[in-house]
Structure formats: C-alpha cells, structure tokens
Design a protein around this motif. Structure first.
Motif, PDB file in Angstrom:
ATOM      1  N   ASN A 128     -60.565  -5.811 -18.933  1.00 37.92           N
ATOM      2  CA  ASN A 128     -61.959  -5.518 -19.312  1.00 37.92           C
ATOM      3  C   ASN A 128     -62.935  -6.608 -18.883  1.00 37.92           C
ATOM      4  O   ASN A 128     -63.739  -7.086 -19.662  1.00 37.92           O
ATOM      5  CB  ASN A 128     -62.061  -5.294 -20.823  1.00 37.92           C
ATOM      6  N   GLY A 129     -62.847  -7.011 -17.645  1.00 37.51           N
ATOM      7  CA  GLY A 129     -63.781  -7.990 -17.114  1.00 37.51           C
ATOM      8  C   GLY A 129     -63.452  -9.429 -17.462  1.00 37.51           C
ATOM      9  O   GLY A 129     -64.159 -10.346 -17.062  1.00 37.51           O
ATOM     10  N   GLN A 130     -62.383  -9.663 -18.218  1.00 43.19           N
ATOM     11  CA  GLN A 130     -61.966 -11.019 -18.580  1.00 43.19           C
ATOM     12  C   GLN A 130     -60.611 -11.286 -17.942  1.00 43.19           C
ATOM     13  O   GLN A 130     -59.655 -10.571 -18.191  1.00 43.19           O
ATOM     14  CB  GLN A 130     -61.855 -11.159 -20.105  1.00 43.19           C
ATOM     15  N   ASP A 131     -60.549 -12.313 -17.118  1.00 42.36           N
ATOM     16  CA  ASP A 131     -59.287 -12.693 -16.497  1.00 42.36           C
ATOM     17  C   ASP A 131     -58.624 -13.748 -17.356  1.00 42.36           C
ATOM     18  O   ASP A 131     -59.271 -14.700 -17.820  1.00 42.36           O
ATOM     19  CB  ASP A 131     -59.527 -13.219 -15.080  1.00 42.36           C
ATOM     20  N   LEU A 132     -57.321 -13.578 -17.591  1.00 36.70           N
ATOM     21  CA  LEU A 132     -56.568 -14.485 -18.448  1.00 36.70           C
ATOM     22  C   LEU A 132     -55.294 -14.938 -17.733  1.00 36.70           C
ATOM     23  O   LEU A 132     -54.575 -14.120 -17.169  1.00 36.70           O
ATOM     24  CB  LEU A 132     -56.184 -13.789 -19.756  1.00 36.70           C
ATOM     25  N   ILE A 133     -55.034 -16.223 -17.801  1.00 34.13           N
ATOM     26  CA  ILE A 133     -53.820 -16.796 -17.225  1.00 34.13           C
ATOM     27  C   ILE A 133     -52.769 -16.824 -18.325  1.00 34.13           C
ATOM     28  O   ILE A 133     -52.987 -17.395 -19.395  1.00 34.13           O
ATOM     29  CB  ILE A 133     -54.091 -18.223 -16.703  1.00 34.13           C
ATOM     30  N   ALA A 134     -51.616 -16.195 -18.063  1.00 30.55           N
ATOM     31  CA  ALA A 134     -50.519 -16.189 -19.027  1.00 30.55           C
ATOM     32  C   ALA A 134     -49.583 -17.350 -18.709  1.00 30.55           C
ATOM     33  O   ALA A 134     -49.073 -17.464 -17.598  1.00 30.55           O
ATOM     34  CB  ALA A 134     -49.765 -14.865 -18.965  1.00 30.55           C
ATOM     35  N   MET A 135     -49.374 -18.203 -19.728  1.00 30.88           N
ATOM     36  CA  MET A 135     -48.526 -19.377 -19.573  1.00 30.88           C
ATOM     37  C   MET A 135     -47.432 -19.332 -20.638  1.00 30.88           C
ATOM     38  O   MET A 135     -47.690 -18.958 -21.788  1.00 30.88           O
ATOM     39  CB  MET A 135     -49.375 -20.640 -19.765  1.00 30.88           C
ATOM     40  N   ASP A 136     -46.219 -19.694 -20.250  1.00 33.72           N
ATOM     41  CA  ASP A 136     -45.146 -19.858 -21.222  1.00 33.72           C
ATOM     42  C   ASP A 136     -45.255 -21.250 -21.822  1.00 33.72           C
ATOM     43  O   ASP A 136     -45.288 -22.245 -21.093  1.00 33.72           O
ATOM     44  CB  ASP A 136     -43.779 -19.685 -20.553  1.00 33.72           C
ATOM     45  N   TYR A 137     -45.333 -21.319 -23.168  1.00 30.00           N
ATOM     46  CA  TYR A 137     -45.473 -22.603 -23.845  1.00 30.00           C
ATOM     47  C   TYR A 137     -44.665 -22.567 -25.142  1.00 30.00           C
ATOM     48  O   TYR A 137     -44.951 -21.748 -26.023  1.00 30.00           O
ATOM     49  CB  TYR A 137     -46.946 -22.894 -24.143  1.00 30.00           C
ATOM     50  N   GLU A 138     -43.654 -23.400 -25.234  1.00 23.52           N
ATOM     51  CA  GLU A 138     -42.807 -23.512 -26.421  1.00 23.52           C
ATOM     52  C   GLU A 138     -42.331 -22.149 -26.914  1.00 23.52           C
ATOM     53  O   GLU A 138     -42.378 -21.849 -28.108  1.00 23.52           O
ATOM     54  CB  GLU A 138     -43.540 -24.274 -27.533  1.00 23.52           C
ATOM     55  N   GLY A 139     -41.896 -21.308 -25.991  1.00 23.05           N
ATOM     56  CA  GLY A 139     -41.344 -20.005 -26.341  1.00 23.05           C
ATOM     57  C   GLY A 139     -42.371 -18.930 -26.631  1.00 23.05           C
ATOM     58  O   GLY A 139     -42.008 -17.821 -27.012  1.00 23.05           O
ATOM     59  N   SER A 140     -43.644 -19.233 -26.476  1.00 25.03           N
ATOM     60  CA  SER A 140     -44.699 -18.244 -26.719  1.00 25.03           C
ATOM     61  C   SER A 140     -45.530 -18.060 -25.461  1.00 25.03           C
ATOM     62  O   SER A 140     -45.627 -18.962 -24.635  1.00 25.03           O
ATOM     63  CB  SER A 140     -45.637 -18.709 -27.838  1.00 25.03           C
ATOM     64  N   GLU A 141     -46.122 -16.872 -25.349  1.00 23.66           N
ATOM     65  CA  GLU A 141     -47.069 -16.635 -24.275  1.00 23.66           C
ATOM     66  C   GLU A 141     -48.449 -17.076 -24.757  1.00 23.66           C
ATOM     67  O   GLU A 141     -48.905 -16.657 -25.813  1.00 23.66           O
ATOM     68  CB  GLU A 141     -47.106 -15.157 -23.891  1.00 23.66           C
ATOM     69  N   VAL A 142     -49.081 -17.933 -23.985  1.00 21.06           N
ATOM     70  CA  VAL A 142     -50.431 -18.399 -24.286  1.00 21.06           C
ATOM     71  C   VAL A 142     -51.353 -17.864 -23.204  1.00 21.06           C
ATOM     72  O   VAL A 142     -51.045 -17.979 -22.013  1.00 21.06           O
ATOM     73  CB  VAL A 142     -50.489 -19.950 -24.320  1.00 21.06           C
ATOM     74  N   LEU A 143     -52.468 -17.261 -23.600  1.00 20.33           N
ATOM     75  CA  LEU A 143     -53.438 -16.724 -22.657  1.00 20.33           C
ATOM     76  C   LEU A 143     -54.613 -17.686 -22.544  1.00 20.33           C
ATOM     77  O   LEU A 143     -55.244 -18.032 -23.544  1.00 20.33           O
ATOM     78  CB  LEU A 143     -53.919 -15.339 -23.103  1.00 20.33           C
ATOM     79  N   ILE A 144     -54.895 -18.099 -21.314  1.00 23.72           N
ATOM     80  CA  ILE A 144     -55.952 -19.065 -21.042  1.00 23.72           C
ATOM     81  C   ILE A 144     -57.080 -18.365 -20.286  1.00 23.72           C
ATOM     82  O   ILE A 144     -56.855 -17.837 -19.195  1.00 23.72           O
ATOM     83  CB  ILE A 144     -55.409 -20.228 -20.182  1.00 23.72           C
ATOM     84  N   PRO A 145     -58.293 -18.340 -20.837  1.00 23.48           N
ATOM     85  CA  PRO A 145     -59.429 -17.756 -20.104  1.00 23.48           C
ATOM     86  C   PRO A 145     -59.665 -18.525 -18.803  1.00 23.48           C
ATOM     87  O   PRO A 145     -59.461 -19.735 -18.742  1.00 23.48           O
ATOM     88  CB  PRO A 145     -60.603 -17.932 -21.065  1.00 23.48           C
ATOM     89  N   THR A 146     -60.117 -17.829 -17.768  1.00 21.52           N
ATOM     90  CA  THR A 146     -60.311 -18.455 -16.456  1.00 21.52           C
ATOM     91  C   THR A 146     -61.702 -19.054 -16.275  1.00 21.52           C
ATOM     92  O   THR A 146     -62.084 -19.378 -15.158  1.00 21.52           O
ATOM     93  CB  THR A 146     -60.056 -17.441 -15.323  1.00 21.52           C
ATOM     94  N   ALA A 147     -62.424 -19.235 -17.348  1.00 29.07           N
ATOM     95  CA  ALA A 147     -63.781 -19.799 -17.264  1.00 29.07           C
ATOM     96  C   ALA A 147     -63.744 -21.160 -16.576  1.00 29.07           C
ATOM     97  O   ALA A 147     -62.804 -21.936 -16.757  1.00 29.07           O
ATOM     98  CB  ALA A 147     -64.376 -19.937 -18.660  1.00 29.07           C
TER      99      ALA A 147
END
Length: 188
Positions: A128-147
């Motif tokens: 929906n117009g927001q790009d998010l980088i998915a990163m594996d961190y300590e067993g969890s998926e973390v989504l980082i905005p591309t701002a």
C-alpha cells in the motif's frame, strides 16, 4: 527467463479503451525512465511470457497506457489484467553511489548506528505505497520502513545496509512474544 533473474516492474491493473490497450502500474521511483521500454515479461500461470510494446504513454502516479503487440481485443487485454510485469536484471541501469535496487540488498547485514549489527535482510515488501525491509532479528521478523531518515545507505562493497532505527522499533517486535506469555490463564 525466471523470476530469480528478473525484477518486478509492476502490474497490469486494467484495460483501456476498446482496442486492447492495458494500463501498467509501474512500481518504481522514476516511471519516466521506462518511456522507451520495448519489451516486458508478463507472468502468466507462473511463467514469464515476453510481450513487445508497440506504444507506451506514461501517465501520472506511475501509470502507463500501453499497446502490446498481438493484444488487439478487449478479451485479450482483460485476460492480462492482474498479471505481474518483469524485466531482466541485466536490463537495469547501474545505480551509482549509495543508491540501490531492493533486490540487491537481500542477504545484506543490517547495521544500526546505535545498536550495531542486527540481522540479515530477507525480503523487501511493497505494501500500500509503503516499502518495508524484512530483517531476521533474534528469531523474529522485523520490518524496517525504507524512509531516507531510517535507511542511511547501502555499503555494496561490504554488503551492509546502514540504518538509523527509530527508538523502540526492535522492542516492538520482541515484546510481542513476551506479551503473550504474561497474559494470566484465567483472563477472559
């Protein structure tokens, strides 16, 4: 040609007129860069099928009205609506400096200015117009905005993505697991 050696250019979103034209949504930063596009690969039932472009007219907000060779009826055009559009990676222009394509950073190590090395880029989502980088961190998926204020730059030589994460972002993802453990059993 497979999706592994291509990048997702966009989608066919609808038909246009009665002559078999379609509307592309070009999911790129600079749609005008594609005004001379001659060929595109259309995903049909999992296969990438090449189509030659007879005419392309870039519109506002990433849309383009396109005439594809041999697509000259409404029925043929309608059959393509909803299909993904791909281009071979070798057709991409080389980006200079710290600029990068999303497919290039998969596998990069994410390094935060404060927290240091965090994890590995697994995927980049466009939602929906927001790009998010998915990163594996300590067993969890973390989504980082591309701002721009969050993603500082890509260090291609060292395969690192340098970021300045907002305070508390990592904790939001890590606290989800601990919150569910702290709910009393008798809670209704």
């Amino acid at each position: 040609m497979t999706q592994d050696n291509c990048f997702l250019l966009g989608y066919i979103v609808r038909t246009h007129g009665t002559a078999g034209n379609v509307v592309f949504y070009l999911d790129v930063d600079y749609p005008d860069d594609y005004e001379d596009l001659e060929t595109v690969y259309v995903e049909i039932k999992g296969d990438l099928v090449p189509y030659f472009i007879e005419d392309i007219n870039i519109q506002k907000q990433g849309n383009a009205i396109v005439a594809l060779e041999e697509v000259n009826t409404m029925a043929k055009a309608q059959a393509l609506v909803g299909s993904s559009l791909y281009l071979p990676l070798e057709d991409l222009e080389e980006l200079g400096g710290e600029n990068f394509y999303y497919h290039e950073i998969k596998g990069y190590t994410v390094v935060d200015q404060t927290a240091g090395t965090l994890g590995i880029v697994r995927e980049v989502y466009s939602l929906n117009g927001q790009d998010l980088i998915a990163m594996d961190y300590e067993g969890s998926e973390v989504l980082i905005p591309t701002a721009n204020e969050i993603v500082q730059r890509a260090d291609k030589e060292n395969k690192q993505l340098l970021v300045n994460l907002p305070e508390g972002l990592l904790e939001v993802y890590l606290s989800k697991d601990s919150d569910s453990e702290n709910i009393p059993d008798d809670a209704d």
